[in-house]
Motif scaffolding. Structure first.
Motif, mmCIF file in Angstrom:
data_model
loop_
_atom_site.group_PDB
_atom_site.id
_atom_site.type_symbol
_atom_site.label_atom_id
_atom_site.label_comp_id
_atom_site.label_asym_id
_atom_site.label_seq_id
_atom_site.Cartn_x
_atom_site.Cartn_y
_atom_site.Cartn_z
ATOM 1 N N GLY A 76 1.042 -0.731 -0.273
ATOM 2 C CA GLY A 76 0.179 -0.175 -0.249
ATOM 3 C C GLY A 76 0.814 1.214 -0.084
ATOM 4 N N VAL A 77 0.603 2.108 -0.878
ATOM 5 C CA VAL A 77 2.306 3.453 -1.028
ATOM 6 C C VAL A 77 0.800 4.679 -1.097
ATOM 7 C CG1 VAL A 77 3.186 4.195 -2.963
ATOM 8 C CG2 VAL A 77 2.683 1.455 -2.590
ATOM 9 N N ALA A 140 -6.445 4.327 -0.686
ATOM 10 C CA ALA A 140 -6.449 3.701 -1.009
ATOM 11 C C ALA A 140 -4.940 2.814 -1.247
ATOM 12 C CB ALA A 140 -5.956 4.994 -2.395
ATOM 13 N N ALA A 141 -4.031 3.190 -0.376
ATOM 14 C CA ALA A 141 -3.308 2.862 0.365
ATOM 15 C C ALA A 141 -3.535 0.911 1.069
ATOM 16 C CB ALA A 141 -2.021 3.314 1.247
ATOM 17 N N LEU A 142 -4.704 1.029 1.332
ATOM 18 C CA LEU A 142 -5.005 0.291 2.508
ATOM 19 C C LEU A 142 -6.001 -0.838 1.657
ATOM 20 C CD1 LEU A 142 -6.318 2.187 5.372
ATOM 21 C CD2 LEU A 142 -3.822 1.123 4.991
ATOM 22 N N LEU A 143 -6.593 0.135 0.477
ATOM 23 C CA LEU A 143 -7.798 -1.423 -0.851
ATOM 24 C C LEU A 143 -7.482 -2.257 -0.664
ATOM 25 C CD1 LEU A 143 -10.052 -0.964 -1.682
ATOM 26 C CD2 LEU A 143 -8.464 -0.446 -3.944
ATOM 27 N N ASP A 145 -5.616 -4.332 1.238
ATOM 28 C CA ASP A 145 -4.928 -4.994 2.611
ATOM 29 C C ASP A 145 -3.422 -5.285 2.757
ATOM 30 O OD1 ASP A 145 -5.249 -5.985 5.471
ATOM 31 O OD2 ASP A 145 -6.093 -7.672 5.036
ATOM 32 N N PRO A 146 -2.808 -4.035 2.754
ATOM 33 C CA PRO A 146 -1.956 -5.247 1.994
ATOM 34 C C PRO A 146 -0.816 -5.418 3.097
ATOM 35 C CG PRO A 146 -1.556 -2.920 2.051
ATOM 36 C CD PRO A 146 -3.184 -3.353 2.295
ATOM 37 N N HIS A 147 0.367 -6.389 3.009
ATOM 38 C CA HIS A 147 1.284 -6.948 4.947
ATOM 39 C C HIS A 147 1.937 -5.620 4.446
ATOM 40 C CE1 HIS A 147 4.360 -8.474 6.486
ATOM 41 N NE2 HIS A 147 3.967 -9.297 7.249
ATOM 42 N N THR A 148 2.751 -4.479 3.013
ATOM 43 C CA THR A 148 3.345 -3.761 3.247
ATOM 44 C C THR A 148 2.873 -1.986 3.029
ATOM 45 O OG1 THR A 148 4.888 -5.329 2.678
ATOM 46 C CG2 THR A 148 5.852 -2.518 2.433
ATOM 47 N N LEU A 149 3.164 -1.200 4.156
ATOM 48 C CA LEU A 149 2.766 0.114 3.514
ATOM 49 C C LEU A 149 3.929 1.244 3.964
ATOM 50 C CD1 LEU A 149 -0.209 0.467 6.177
ATOM 51 C CD2 LEU A 149 -0.178 0.366 4.021
ATOM 52 N N ILE A 150 3.625 1.804 2.691
ATOM 53 C CA ILE A 150 4.649 3.421 2.639
ATOM 54 C C ILE A 150 4.257 3.994 2.288
ATOM 55 C CG2 ILE A 150 6.375 3.677 0.816
ATOM 56 C CD1 ILE A 150 7.175 0.849 -0.441
#
Length: 303
Positions: A76-77, A140-143, A145-150
């Motif tokens: 998620g970016v 949008a970054a969370l859409l 449900d990612p394991h990595t967030l930037i």
């Protein structure tokens, strides 16, 4: 996990990023700090394939971003909250993103609620305030449900409630074992959020350490002392490597002697103590000491 190995990027004759290596580990919030022009944004762009490295490589969970089969579900970016179709509503913007990855529309509703934009979800994104735009970018970054967030400056433009929510959210994400890379110029906020800190200056890594270790290494501990015999105790504590700063008739600050030693000396000389308070330096102080020679765009000092 994000791994950079000898990462470099040139723009013409300028080295924006110069032999940068680091690892962002899961289960903690890693703060990404540095002055303007330090190379933070360029590094983040290389992580997600928006800029091609001139040298070295960077991977997410062992793969280059461009090789991830479903990037939104892995990473998620938030790099530029304004990078939206201004004519679309917030809901339709997120639906369009979801459609590219087979993400159900129910997830769109979830992130809208999570980011607190339910009341404006059907308004065009081009009409959003800076804070609402940031919230849409976070949604949008969370859409996936990612394991990595930037997240690059995620609290920019947010009100105090929004800043607090971002802090709580990223810490919760890390507690779930996710990888979180967080860039911000707000040192007070970063000190409450980050576990580990990577500092860039002029394209190079200046520090890569746990936040508390960084603060201890680049600041001095000051001990506030209050006693009715301030002059007597100051004379006893004084030494060649000790700085004593008088702050009042009965108070003074000591740099260079730990609180326990000051207490022992007071007891040994039968000097009453009314206060003995150690105060460690701040992340802002450590950051300024660390990056003082790496500031590319320096403002004129105000007298």
């Amino acid at each position: 996990m994000i791994t950079a190995e000898g990462l470099g990027k040139r723009f013409g004759d300028k080295k924006a990023v110069d032999d940068v290596s680091f690892t962002v580990r899961p289960g903690m919030v890693t703060g990404f700090l540095g002055p303007n022009g330090a190379g933070k944004s360029t590094t983040m762009r290389m992580i997600v394939g928006l800029d091609k490295p001139t040298s070295g490589r960077v991977t997410v969970s062992g793969q280059e971003y461009r090789r991830l089969p479903a990037p939104l579900t892995e990473v998620g970016v938030l790099l530029d909250a304004k990078a939206v179709h201004t004519g679309r509503t917030a809901r339709n913007h997120l639906r369009a993103m979801a459609a590219t990855h087979g993400i159900p529309s129910s997830r769109v509703d979830e992130v809208i609620d999570l980011a607190g934009i339910g009341s404006v979800a059907n308004k065009r994104a081009g009409k959003f305030s800076l804070g609402m735009g940031q919230r849409l970018g976070i949604a949008a970054a969370l859409l996936g449900d990612p394991h990595t967030l930037i997240l690059d400056e995620p609290v920019n433009g947010l009100d105090p409630e929004g800043v607090r929510w971002v802090r709580q959210f990223v810490r919760h994400a890390a507690s779930e074992g996710r990888t979180v890379l967080l860039s911000s110029h707000l040192m007070s906020e970063m000190s409450q959020t980050a576990d580990h800190v990577i500092v860039l200056g002029r394209g190079k890594v200046l520090a890569d350490a746990p936040l508390d270790d960084l603060v201890r290494a680049w600041t001095s501990t000051t001990v506030r002392v209050r006693t009715p015999r301030a002059a007597d105790l100051a004379a006893v504590v004084a030494g060649p490597a000790t700085e004593i700063i008088s702050t009042g008739p009965e108070t003074f600050d000591v740099v260079g002697v730990p609180a326990a030693r000051i207490g022992d000396l007071a007891a040994e000389h039968r000097i009453p103590l009314h206060e003995l308070t150690p105060a460690t330096g701040s992340l802002e102080e450590a950051y300024m000491a660390l990056t003082g020679d790496a500031v590319e765009y320096k403002s004129k000092e105000i007298a």
